[in-house]
Motif scaffolding. Structure first.
Motif, PDB file in Angstrom:
ATOM      1  N   ASP A  14     -10.542 -12.331 -19.588  1.00 59.94           N
ATOM      2  CA  ASP A  14      -9.887 -13.558 -19.130  1.00 59.94           C
ATOM      3  C   ASP A  14      -9.213 -13.395 -17.766  1.00 59.94           C
ATOM      4  OD1 ASP A  14      -8.197 -11.789 -20.470  1.00 59.94           O
ATOM      5  OD2 ASP A  14      -6.749 -13.334 -20.989  1.00 59.94           O
ATOM      6  N   PHE A  15      -9.171 -12.163 -17.248  1.00 61.22           N
ATOM      7  CA  PHE A  15      -8.553 -11.944 -15.940  1.00 61.22           C
ATOM      8  C   PHE A  15      -9.527 -11.316 -14.938  1.00 61.22           C
ATOM      9  CE2 PHE A  15      -4.709 -12.577 -18.376  1.00 61.22           C
ATOM     10  CZ  PHE A  15      -3.922 -13.306 -17.492  1.00 61.22           C
ATOM     11  N   LYS A  16     -10.814 -11.412 -15.212  1.00 56.96           N
ATOM     12  CA  LYS A  16     -11.796 -10.842 -14.295  1.00 56.96           C
ATOM     13  C   LYS A  16     -12.196 -11.874 -13.251  1.00 56.96           C
ATOM     14  CE  LYS A  16     -13.573  -7.196 -17.276  1.00 56.96           C
ATOM     15  NZ  LYS A  16     -14.731  -6.623 -18.002  1.00 56.96           N
ATOM     16  N   ARG A  17     -11.198 -12.246 -12.453  1.00 57.64           N
ATOM     17  CA  ARG A  17     -11.420 -13.166 -11.332  1.00 57.64           C
ATOM     18  C   ARG A  17     -10.800 -12.527 -10.096  1.00 57.64           C
ATOM     19  NH1 ARG A  17      -9.227 -16.168 -15.541  1.00 57.64           N
ATOM     20  NH2 ARG A  17     -10.466 -17.898 -16.370  1.00 57.64           N
ATOM     21  N   PRO A  18     -11.482 -12.553  -8.982  1.00 54.80           N
ATOM     22  CA  PRO A  18     -10.865 -12.004  -7.770  1.00 54.80           C
ATOM     23  C   PRO A  18      -9.865 -13.006  -7.198  1.00 54.80           C
ATOM     24  CG  PRO A  18     -13.082 -12.802  -7.307  1.00 54.80           C
ATOM     25  CD  PRO A  18     -12.892 -12.947  -8.787  1.00 54.80           C
ATOM     26  N   PRO A  19      -8.803 -12.523  -6.579  1.00 57.20           N
ATOM     27  CA  PRO A  19      -8.357 -11.129  -6.550  1.00 57.20           C
ATOM     28  C   PRO A  19      -7.753 -10.747  -7.892  1.00 57.20           C
ATOM     29  CG  PRO A  19      -6.736 -12.518  -5.477  1.00 57.20           C
ATOM     30  CD  PRO A  19      -7.883 -13.420  -5.828  1.00 57.20           C
ATOM     31  N   PRO A  20      -7.643  -9.460  -8.216  1.00 54.93           N
ATOM     32  CA  PRO A  20      -7.129  -9.066  -9.530  1.00 54.93           C
ATOM     33  C   PRO A  20      -5.677  -9.506  -9.719  1.00 54.93           C
ATOM     34  CG  PRO A  20      -7.311  -7.168  -8.068  1.00 54.93           C
ATOM     35  CD  PRO A  20      -7.998  -8.308  -7.381  1.00 54.93           C
ATOM     36  N   ALA A  21      -5.335  -9.808 -10.959  1.00 53.08           N
ATOM     37  CA  ALA A  21      -3.972 -10.252 -11.263  1.00 53.08           C
ATOM     38  C   ALA A  21      -2.955  -9.157 -10.994  1.00 53.08           C
ATOM     39  CB  ALA A  21      -3.883 -10.696 -12.723  1.00 53.08           C
ATOM     40  N   HIS A  22      -3.394  -7.903 -11.081  1.00 53.33           N
ATOM     41  CA  HIS A  22      -2.519  -6.776 -10.768  1.00 53.33           C
ATOM     42  C   HIS A  22      -3.379  -5.601 -10.321  1.00 53.33           C
ATOM     43  CE1 HIS A  22      -3.386  -5.943 -15.170  1.00 53.33           C
ATOM     44  NE2 HIS A  22      -3.765  -4.817 -14.594  1.00 53.33           N
ATOM     45  N   ARG A  23      -2.743  -4.586  -9.763  1.00 51.23           N
ATOM     46  CA  ARG A  23      -3.378  -3.301  -9.479  1.00 51.23           C
ATOM     47  C   ARG A  23      -2.695  -2.262 -10.347  1.00 51.23           C
ATOM     48  NH1 ARG A  23      -5.234  -2.615  -4.355  1.00 51.23           N
ATOM     49  NH2 ARG A  23      -6.108  -0.654  -5.154  1.00 51.23           N
ATOM     50  N   CYS A  24      -3.452  -1.274 -10.795  1.00 50.95           N
ATOM     51  CA  CYS A  24      -2.880  -0.289 -11.714  1.00 50.95           C
ATOM     52  C   CYS A  24      -3.455   1.098 -11.409  1.00 50.95           C
ATOM     53  CB  CYS A  24      -3.173  -0.682 -13.163  1.00 50.95           C
ATOM     54  SG  CYS A  24      -2.170   0.188 -14.373  1.00 50.95           S
ATOM     55  N   TRP A  25      -2.577   2.111 -11.463  1.00 55.61           N
ATOM     56  CA  TRP A  25      -2.979   3.497 -11.218  1.00 55.61           C
ATOM     57  C   TRP A  25      -2.439   4.400 -12.323  1.00 55.61           C
ATOM     58  CZ3 TRP A  25      -1.476   0.112  -7.500  1.00 55.61           C
ATOM     59  CH2 TRP A  25      -2.315  -0.072  -6.386  1.00 55.61           C
ATOM     60  N   ALA A  26      -3.198   5.448 -12.608  1.00 54.08           N
ATOM     61  CA  ALA A  26      -2.724   6.520 -13.484  1.00 54.08           C
ATOM     62  C   ALA A  26      -2.420   7.727 -12.606  1.00 54.08           C
ATOM     63  CB  ALA A  26      -3.777   6.865 -14.527  1.00 54.08           C
ATOM     64  N   LEU A  27      -1.213   8.276 -12.730  1.00 51.36           N
ATOM     65  CA  LEU A  27      -0.801   9.440 -11.949  1.00 51.36           C
ATOM     66  C   LEU A  27      -0.498  10.591 -12.901  1.00 51.36           C
ATOM     67  CD1 LEU A  27       0.217   6.741 -10.304  1.00 51.36           C
ATOM     68  CD2 LEU A  27       1.359   8.429  -8.858  1.00 51.36           C
ATOM     69  N   ARG A  28      -1.017  11.740 -12.567  1.00 49.20           N
ATOM     70  CA  ARG A  28      -0.759  12.949 -13.354  1.00 49.20           C
ATOM     71  C   ARG A  28      -0.388  14.065 -12.383  1.00 49.20           C
ATOM     72  NH1 ARG A  28      -5.265  10.329 -15.181  1.00 49.20           N
ATOM     73  NH2 ARG A  28      -5.154   9.520 -17.327  1.00 49.20           N
ATOM     74  N   HIS A  29       0.298  15.071 -12.904  1.00 48.62           N
ATOM     75  CA  HIS A  29       0.665  16.188 -12.029  1.00 48.62           C
ATOM     76  C   HIS A  29      -0.581  16.871 -11.500  1.00 48.62           C
ATOM     77  CE1 HIS A  29       4.916  15.948 -12.654  1.00 48.62           C
ATOM     78  NE2 HIS A  29       4.826  16.139 -13.971  1.00 48.62           N
ATOM     79  N   ALA A  30      -0.614  17.113 -10.187  1.00 46.05           N
ATOM     80  CA  ALA A  30      -1.709  17.878  -9.599  1.00 46.05           C
ATOM     81  C   ALA A  30      -1.590  19.325 -10.068  1.00 46.05           C
ATOM     82  CB  ALA A  30      -1.641  17.805  -8.079  1.00 46.05           C
ATOM     83  N   PRO A  31      -2.729  20.004 -10.267  1.00 45.39           N
ATOM     84  CA  PRO A  31      -2.679  21.386 -10.782  1.00 45.39           C
ATOM     85  C   PRO A  31      -1.773  22.284  -9.959  1.00 45.39           C
ATOM     86  CG  PRO A  31      -4.927  20.561 -10.764  1.00 45.39           C
ATOM     87  CD  PRO A  31      -4.099  19.536 -10.067  1.00 45.39           C
ATOM     88  N   ASP A  32      -1.766  22.155  -8.652  1.00 45.03           N
ATOM     89  CA  ASP A  32      -0.960  23.037  -7.807  1.00 45.03           C
ATOM     90  C   ASP A  32       0.175  22.289  -7.115  1.00 45.03           C
ATOM     91  OD1 ASP A  32      -2.686  25.184  -8.392  1.00 45.03           O
ATOM     92  OD2 ASP A  32      -4.094  24.466  -6.858  1.00 45.03           O
ATOM     93  N   ALA A  33       0.603  21.182  -7.715  1.00 46.34           N
ATOM     94  CA  ALA A  33       1.646  20.371  -7.075  1.00 46.34           C
ATOM     95  C   ALA A  33       2.973  21.094  -7.114  1.00 46.34           C
ATOM     96  CB  ALA A  33       1.780  19.027  -7.787  1.00 46.34           C
ATOM     97  N   PRO A  34       3.794  20.957  -6.074  1.00 51.29           N
ATOM     98  CA  PRO A  34       5.126  21.564  -6.082  1.00 51.29           C
ATOM     99  C   PRO A  34       6.036  20.870  -7.087  1.00 51.29           C
ATOM    100  CG  PRO A  34       4.875  20.145  -4.173  1.00 51.29           C
ATOM    101  CD  PRO A  34       3.525  20.230  -4.822  1.00 51.29           C
TER     102      PRO A  34
END
Length: 733
Positions: free
Chosen positions: A708-728
């Motif tokens: 029901d929300f697959k209309r451009p532009p998207p209703a929101h933007r979403c990201w998944a963030l995880r710790h980088a293997p060598d992140a400080p």
């Protein structure tokens, strides 16, 4: 019989109608003035004006007009009048003051000076001072101030003539009885009543218009129920003459009859109860019908066309504008459908809304309801044969698109057990609406209109909205009360969370096994962002035995899904007491108990398994990141507002400017192997590229948008963030 001058006052705008009414009652030398009519009358004509005028407010007998530059001049002139020749010392009196004067700016003080003058004159005449009774005086003296002049008059009626006697003491209506009578007279009701045409008020409130209309049709004198008259303690009063005139009115009432059907309805049960009580007190209990009902579903009274008259709400409170737009838009459509051939008279302080009816007023008259300038709009409603045969005569393209979307999305929703979804989102440029359907289990439509750009003709935009609402009601077969309209404009700060109404009415919906409260009327949004449905389901599926942090938690829907999914702990942070309490209720609906902390707990304090903390999220994150032993969460959901300048927080939040720091703080609380979900609905948002140096960043927007929300532009933007293997280490930036 002697003749004396009178001034008969009335609401502004009614003067010409009043003059036409007074002439048959025996008054002559009529001269309309602002706020009333000057005339000459015999005592009999004065009595008849008091008893029979439906339009008058007061019948004043001028005693003296004089210059009153100051209080001393007022006192001197008032003391010179022969008050003992007007009323006895045993009668109580009161002073009423109206008008303005440069030398007498305080009306209460002016009234006191007249009171003292009257009392002193009685004392000078060797008589006792009469008592003052401001509530129920025997004699009422009227002082009118006009620049440097003042006029003292005897109020023959003693109290405002709009108080007919059928309303309970102390209860006032938004529309005074004499103004209601003026509306009916201007709309031609006496002629319609003579033909036994029906009278109908679909927003009748306490029944004022209906009672006044019934009394007109039945030849009932409007003053017949009054028990007190000012002239009864006037020394020139002639009781025998008054008795004859009143007995004549009683006889006319007994033979007048009422052939015209009188009916009305109102949504408020308390108003209906008051209207029925007033009907009974007016002697109309079995001669008029008032029911509980929506004006937008009302059907005609009687079998022949008549007069529909109404006084819609004025919309003086916050958020009422959207309600009025919906009311007027759907009312015009409903009138064309159900009341073809009728005459309509709409009394409103918002004539600009009249064009939303989609009816062309053939007459507009100006009246004043107290200090509020109003207009009486009159329309001929086209008969069904001349109008379109469907409830909505326009918007066929919109209706077709709505049906197409509904057919497709309802199948998808059934497959996914989705009961609340967006069925239309400005698919056609001319119909800039977002329409969400909610099953409560009764179906409700939450309609948001995107504000039209200034380049669009307002009349065209209004017509499109009227067509859209009407077609929506027809296609979904919804009662008007289940359509909830909002105007969505560019929001700043906490505007989208500002209370717009005070209904306090919540509905319970179900989403992926979770029970949640929504409110369709009190806020711009309902308490549930439907576009985040997949994100909430993801949290539910990933939350088992995990510690979950929900930032900017709003009404806690994501926390509910995590808790239902088996989260070991949920901690939700927001600055709003209103939404935190709402969030707590949402958890309780799912048999999950929680605790609300009014302030951030002390370092090391053990929190309840499911906790809400009232705090500025950015400040709370900064404080947590400064701790030597930070709280650790396997799941963090961060869905901040685009912009906020709440007085409860320091500074402002601009998500484009501030998200980098915000997300680094979130990463500082993210357990190894955990996931931080970040979402924003800011158009044109760009994620800080430097975050890639401290975290694995994945754009999952497509995975978090349902059908029901697959209309451009998207209703929101979403990201998944995880710790980088060598992140400080994520120390405080």
């Amino acid at each position: 019989m002697s003749v004396f001058p009178l001034f008969v006052s009335c609401p502004r705008g009614v003067e010409s109608l009043l003059a036409a009414e007074l002439a048959p009652l025996g008054l002559d030398a009529l001269e309309t003035r602002r706020g009333g009519v000057a005339a000459r009358a015999t005592l009999e004509a004065a009595y008849r004006a008091c008893l029979w005028s439906r339009l008058a407010s007061r019948v004043l007998l001028p005693l003296q007009r004089f210059e009153a530059a100051d209080a001393d001049a007022l006192y001197t002139a008032a003391r010179s009048i022969d008050w003992p020749g007007l009323f006895a010392a045993t009668s109580s009196f009161a002073i009423e003051v109206a008008g303005r004067s440069a030398g007498l700016t305080h009306t209460h003080f002016a009234g006191l000076k007249v009171k003292d003058a009257i009392a002193d004159h009685f004392r000078d005449s060797g008589q006792p001072r009469p008592d003052v009774d401001t509530e129920h005086p025997d004699i009422r003296i009227h002082l009118h101030l006009e620049r440097e002049h003042a006029t003292l008059s005897l109020d023959l009626a003693g109290d405002s003539l709009h108080r007919r006697g059928y309303r309970r003491d102390g209860v006032e209506a938004p529309l005074k009885e004499n103004l209601a009578a003026a509306i009916l007279l201007q709309a031609g009701w006496p002629e319609a009543a003579a033909r036994a045409a029906p009278l109908f008020d679909p927003m009748c409130g306490s029944g004022t218009l209906l009672i006044e209309g019934a009394w007109m049709a039945a030849d009932v004198a409007p003053g017949l129920l009054r028990r007190r008259w000012g002239f009864e303690h006037w020394l020139d009063h002639t009781p025998a003459l008054w008795k004859r005139i009143r007995d004549e009115a009683v006889a006319r009432r007994s033979v007048g009859g009422l052939r015209a059907p009188i009916a009305g309805c109102d949504l408020d049960p308390r108003a209906v109860a008051a209207a029925r009580d007033n009907l009974a007190r007016a002697g109309l209990a079995d001669r008029a019908r008032i029911e509980s009902g929506d004006a937008l579903e009302a059907t005609p009274a009687g079998t022949v066309p008549g007069l529909l008259v109404c006084n819609p709400p004025y919309g003086e409170r916050l958020g009422a504008e959207a309600e009025l737009v919906k009311l007027y838009s759907l009312l015009g459509v409903h009138l064309k459908r159900r009341f073809g051939g009728w005459r309509a008279a709409v009394f409103t302080s918002r004539p600009d809304l009249g064009q939303r009816l989609g009816l062309s007023a053939d007459r507009i008259d100006a009246f004043w309801n107290g200090a509020i300038a109003c207009k009486l709009l009159q329309f001929d409603i086209r008969a069904p044969a001349a109008a379109a045969q469907t409830p909505a005569s326009g918007g066929a393209d919109f209706a077709n698109r709505l049906r197409k979307n509904l057919k497709h999305l309802s199948k998808w929703a059934r497959r996914g057990e989705v009961t609340n979804y967006r069925v239309y989102d400005a698919d056609l440029p001319d119909y800039a609406l977002a329409i969400d359907l909610y099953a409560t289990p009764a179906l409700h439509a939450h309609v948001q209109e995107y504000a039209a750009p200034k380049t669009i003709d307002p009349a065209r935009a209004e017509a499109r909205l009227r067509e859209g609402l009407a077609q929506l009601q027809q296609v979904l077969e919804l009662p008007a009360a289940h359509i909830h309209y909002k105007l969505r404009q560019s929001q700043k700060g906490d505007a989208q969370y500002t209370r717009q109404s005070q209904t306090g009415q919540f509905h319970t919906i179900v989403e992926h096994g979770c029970r949640l409260q929504v409110n369709f009327d009190d806020y711009l949004d309902t308490g549930l962002f439907l576009d985040h449905r997949p994100m909430r389901l993801r949290l539910q599926r990933e939350a088992r035995e995990k510690r979950v942090l929900n930032l900017f938690c709003y009404t806690g829907a994501a926390s509910v899904h995590a808790a239902v999914g088996g989260a070991r702990q949920t901690l939700s942070i927001d600055l709003s007491n209103t939404y935190l309490e709402w969030a707590q209720r949402n958890l309780l609906l799912n048999d999950i108990h929680s605790r609300l902390y009014a302030h951030p707990p002390a370092a090391g304090e053990r929190l309840a398994p499911h906790a809400f903390v009232r705090s500025d999220v950015r400040q709370w994150l900064a404080d947590e990141n400064r701790l030597s032993r930070r709280a650790q969460f396997e799941l963090i959901f961060c869905d901040p507002p685009t912009f906020s300048n709440s007085k409860k927080m320091d500074g402002t939040l601009d998500i484009q400017r501030d998200h980098g720091e915000l997300l680094r703080h979130c990463l500082g609380l993210l357990a190894p192997g955990g996931t931080l979900y970040f979402s924003t609905n800011r158009r044109g948002f760009k994620l800080d590229p430097d975050l890639a140096a401290v975290a694995q960043v994945e754009d999952i927007t497509a995975q978090t948008l349902d059908e029901d929300f697959k209309r451009p532009p998207p209703a929101h933007r979403c990201w998944a963030l995880r710790h980088a293997p060598d992140a400080p280490s994520q120390d405080t930036p």
